[in-house]
Design a protein around this motif. Structure first.
Motif, PDB file in Angstrom:
ATOM      1  N   SER A   1      -9.647  -8.936 -10.529  1.00  0.00           N
ATOM      2  CA  SER A   1      -9.797  -7.925 -11.633  1.00  0.00           C
ATOM      3  C   SER A   1      -8.646  -8.015 -12.480  1.00  0.00           C
ATOM      4  O   SER A   1      -7.686  -8.575 -12.176  1.00  0.00           O
ATOM      5  CB  SER A   1     -10.304  -6.553 -11.067  1.00  0.00           C
ATOM      6  OG  SER A   1      -9.391  -6.052 -10.518  1.00  0.00           O
TER       7      SER A   1
ATOM      8  N   THR B   1      -2.361   2.214  -5.687  1.00  0.00           N
ATOM      9  CA  THR B   1      -3.242   1.904  -6.697  1.00  0.00           C
ATOM     10  C   THR B   1      -3.336   0.459  -6.843  1.00  0.00           C
ATOM     11  O   THR B   1      -4.267  -0.057  -7.451  1.00  0.00           O
ATOM     12  CB  THR B   1      -2.902   2.758  -7.908  1.00  0.00           C
ATOM     13  OG1 THR B   1      -1.699   2.268  -8.559  1.00  0.00           O
ATOM     14  CG2 THR B   1      -2.885   4.192  -7.818  1.00  0.00           C
ATOM     15  N   HIS B   2      -2.394  -0.312  -6.271  1.00  0.00           N
ATOM     16  CA  HIS B   2      -2.662  -1.755  -6.549  1.00  0.00           C
ATOM     17  C   HIS B   2      -3.602  -2.364  -5.792  1.00  0.00           C
ATOM     18  O   HIS B   2      -3.914  -1.789  -4.526  1.00  0.00           O
ATOM     19  CB  HIS B   2      -0.988  -2.310  -6.530  1.00  0.00           C
ATOM     20  CG  HIS B   2      -0.284  -2.175  -7.602  1.00  0.00           C
ATOM     21  ND1 HIS B   2       0.987  -2.587  -7.682  1.00  0.00           N
ATOM     22  CD2 HIS B   2      -0.260  -1.234  -8.369  1.00  0.00           C
ATOM     23  CE1 HIS B   2       1.574  -2.346  -8.559  1.00  0.00           C
ATOM     24  NE2 HIS B   2       0.874  -1.218  -9.342  1.00  0.00           N
ATOM     25  N   ARG B   3      -4.276  -3.312  -6.327  1.00  0.00           N
ATOM     26  CA  ARG B   3      -5.251  -4.170  -5.289  1.00  0.00           C
ATOM     27  C   ARG B   3      -4.421  -5.314  -4.598  1.00  0.00           C
ATOM     28  O   ARG B   3      -3.391  -5.757  -4.926  1.00  0.00           O
ATOM     29  CB  ARG B   3      -6.515  -4.731  -6.142  1.00  0.00           C
ATOM     30  CG  ARG B   3      -7.003  -3.554  -6.851  1.00  0.00           C
ATOM     31  CD  ARG B   3      -8.233  -3.947  -7.385  1.00  0.00           C
ATOM     32  NE  ARG B   3      -9.275  -4.306  -6.570  1.00  0.00           N
ATOM     33  CZ  ARG B   3     -10.656  -4.416  -6.888  1.00  0.00           C
ATOM     34  NH1 ARG B   3     -10.863  -4.406  -8.126  1.00  0.00           N
ATOM     35  NH2 ARG B   3     -11.246  -5.327  -6.022  1.00  0.00           N
ATOM     36  N   LEU B   4      -5.022  -5.893  -3.461  1.00  0.00           N
ATOM     37  CA  LEU B   4      -4.566  -7.009  -2.729  1.00  0.00           C
ATOM     38  C   LEU B   4      -5.521  -7.927  -2.498  1.00  0.00           C
ATOM     39  O   LEU B   4      -6.800  -7.823  -2.267  1.00  0.00           O
ATOM     40  CB  LEU B   4      -4.141  -6.281  -1.624  1.00  0.00           C
ATOM     41  CG  LEU B   4      -3.170  -5.073  -1.292  1.00  0.00           C
ATOM     42  CD1 LEU B   4      -3.191  -4.268  -0.138  1.00  0.00           C
ATOM     43  CD2 LEU B   4      -1.572  -6.128  -1.334  1.00  0.00           C
TER      44      LEU B   4
ATOM     45  N   THR C   1      -2.594  -6.905  -8.948  1.00  0.00           N
ATOM     46  CA  THR C   1      -3.129  -7.219  -7.904  1.00  0.00           C
ATOM     47  C   THR C   1      -2.181  -8.331  -7.288  1.00  0.00           C
ATOM     48  O   THR C   1      -1.464  -9.016  -7.968  1.00  0.00           O
ATOM     49  CB  THR C   1      -4.467  -8.140  -8.280  1.00  0.00           C
ATOM     50  OG1 THR C   1      -5.544  -7.371  -8.704  1.00  0.00           O
ATOM     51  CG2 THR C   1      -4.938  -8.650  -6.693  1.00  0.00           C
TER      52      THR C   1
ATOM     53  N   LYS D   1       0.945  -1.275   0.113  1.00  0.00           N
ATOM     54  CA  LYS D   1       0.073  -0.056   0.157  1.00  0.00           C
ATOM     55  C   LYS D   1       0.896   1.431   0.215  1.00  0.00           C
ATOM     56  O   LYS D   1       0.408   2.227  -0.686  1.00  0.00           O
ATOM     57  CB  LYS D   1      -0.950  -0.028   1.196  1.00  0.00           C
ATOM     58  CG  LYS D   1      -2.163  -0.942   1.049  1.00  0.00           C
ATOM     59  CD  LYS D   1      -2.876  -1.160   2.538  1.00  0.00           C
ATOM     60  CE  LYS D   1      -4.058  -1.995   2.322  1.00  0.00           C
ATOM     61  NZ  LYS D   1      -4.476  -2.603   3.795  1.00  0.00           N
TER      62      LYS D   1
ATOM     63  N   ALA E   1      -7.041  -5.075 -12.741  1.00  0.00           N
ATOM     64  CA  ALA E   1      -6.132  -4.353 -11.844  1.00  0.00           C
ATOM     65  C   ALA E   1      -4.879  -5.152 -11.470  1.00  0.00           C
ATOM     66  O   ALA E   1      -4.882  -6.214 -11.335  1.00  0.00           O
ATOM     67  CB  ALA E   1      -6.813  -3.654 -11.065  1.00  0.00           C
TER      68      ALA E   1
ATOM     69  N   GLU F   1     -12.853 -10.254   3.654  1.00  0.00           N
ATOM     70  CA  GLU F   1     -12.857  -9.529   2.288  1.00  0.00           C
ATOM     71  C   GLU F   1     -13.010  -9.996   1.266  1.00  0.00           C
ATOM     72  O   GLU F   1     -13.062 -11.494   1.311  1.00  0.00           O
ATOM     73  CB  GLU F   1     -11.317  -8.763   2.469  1.00  0.00           C
ATOM     74  CG  GLU F   1     -11.004  -8.192   3.494  1.00  0.00           C
ATOM     75  CD  GLU F   1     -10.277  -6.837   3.265  1.00  0.00           C
ATOM     76  OE1 GLU F   1      -9.816  -6.114   3.965  1.00  0.00           O
ATOM     77  OE2 GLU F   1      -9.837  -6.772   1.984  1.00  0.00           O
TER      78      GLU F   1
END
Ligand SMILES: O=P(O)(O)OC[C@@]1(O)O[C@H](CO)[C@@H](O)[C@@H]1O
Ligand SMILES: [Mg+2]
Ligand SMILES: [Mg+2]
Length: 280
Positions: A82, A64-67, A86, A59, A84, A77
């Motif tokens: 996606s 902007t990256h997803r986790l 990740t 982070k 994106a 969660e």
């Protein structure tokens, strides 16, 4: 041409190594064990601490990256992959091994863009083996090139799998039915490292010819799936079709022929997908 994901991969290797330090230090402490989906599906504070360490570092550096993380998903969660960029994280693959100080404990970090794994890092931290792969650029262990076994005869092969975390008689019977069929091909042997990621790195290293399992999660296999394919291996669904990393089913092998032979013996079933809507 500069590799736009090299910085991210370098970060993954560095944070996996730092996470390994945390795991090794925790081995010396009393490891407080908790359970998740069953009395043998273990999790510890170290799993949670390592996942937080990795996620916070990502982070900070790549906001902007997803986790996707095993313990974050366990806490509710979503597990939605996606297009994106990740990060797909298993902070400790082999928690049961960690609790017992059995030496196959891995930090696994996969990185996906447009639903394609761009790099994979699996750090077997008690062995100090850093397995890495960048899509199209090969697979390595501590910098040494990895190549799958050239064994073409399944009767001269070792096959890896896992027994999973269900102790329900029907599920166990299913697992042992497939195991018996494969053992009696016959094969030289069956092995269970206690970590899907390390089983797959053993395929990539040429130590075993194939690994299969139904019940894994995307975080167990995302990183190692690229390490296998970049080492010349093949990934397949247990029914012989294309592998789907969210399906919780996988065969990883040194060749298509051995992968297909394994699928002929597996009594397949379909667990709820990783990206299935939560069951209320
Ligand atoms: O829970 P953990 O330690 O991350 O996963 C450990 C593990 O052995 O359980 C899965 C199911 O058998 C395996 O595929 C996986 O590697
Ligand atoms: Mg795991
Ligand atoms: Mg884990």
């Amino acid at each position: 041409m500069a590799d736009i994901w090299q910085d991210a991969m370098d970060h993954a290797v560095a944070i996996a190594r730092r996470a390994g330090d945390v795991v090794r230090e925790a081995l010396l402490d009393d490891r407080m064990v908790m359970t998740k989906t069953s009395s043998v599906d273990l999790v510890t504070q170290t799993d949670q601490k390592v996942e937080k360490l990795i996620m916070q570092s990502v982070k900070d550096k790549f906001p902007t990256h997803r986790l996707i993380g095993e313990e974050s998903v366990a806490a509710g969660e979503a597990c939605d992959l996606s297009d994106a960029p990740t990060w797909i994280i298993d902070p400790i693959d082999g928690t049961t091994n960690f609790v017992h100080a059995f030496p196959f404990v891995a930090v696994s970090i996969g990185f996906s863009v447009n639903k394609q794994i761009e790099f994979g890092v699996v750090y077997s931290c008690l062995e100090d083996k850093m397995f890495t792969a960048r899509r199209g650029k090969g697979a390595f262990c501590n910098g040494n090139v990895l190549q799958v076994s050239d064994q073409e005869d399944i009767r001269q092969s070792i096959i890896a799998t896992e027994f999973g975390s269900s102790r329900e008689p029907e599920a166990v019977n299913n697992i042992f039915s497939s195991l018996r069929s494969i053992l009696c091909i016959p094969v030289h042997g069956v092995r269970t490292a206690g970590s899907a990621a390390i089983n797959m790195c053993l395929v990539a290293s040429g130590c075993v010819e194939a690994y299969y399992e139904i019940g894994i999660h995307v975080w167990d296999v995302a990183a190692a799936s690229l390490i296998v394919s970049e080492a010349g291996g093949v990934l397949m669904d247990v029914d012989g079709g294309s592998v789907d990393l969210m399906s919780r089913r996988i065969v990883a092998a040194n060749s298509r022929a051995i992968a297909e032979r394994i699928t002929e013996e597996i009594r397949s079933f379909s667990p709820p997908r990783d990206d299935a809507p939560p069951q209320h």
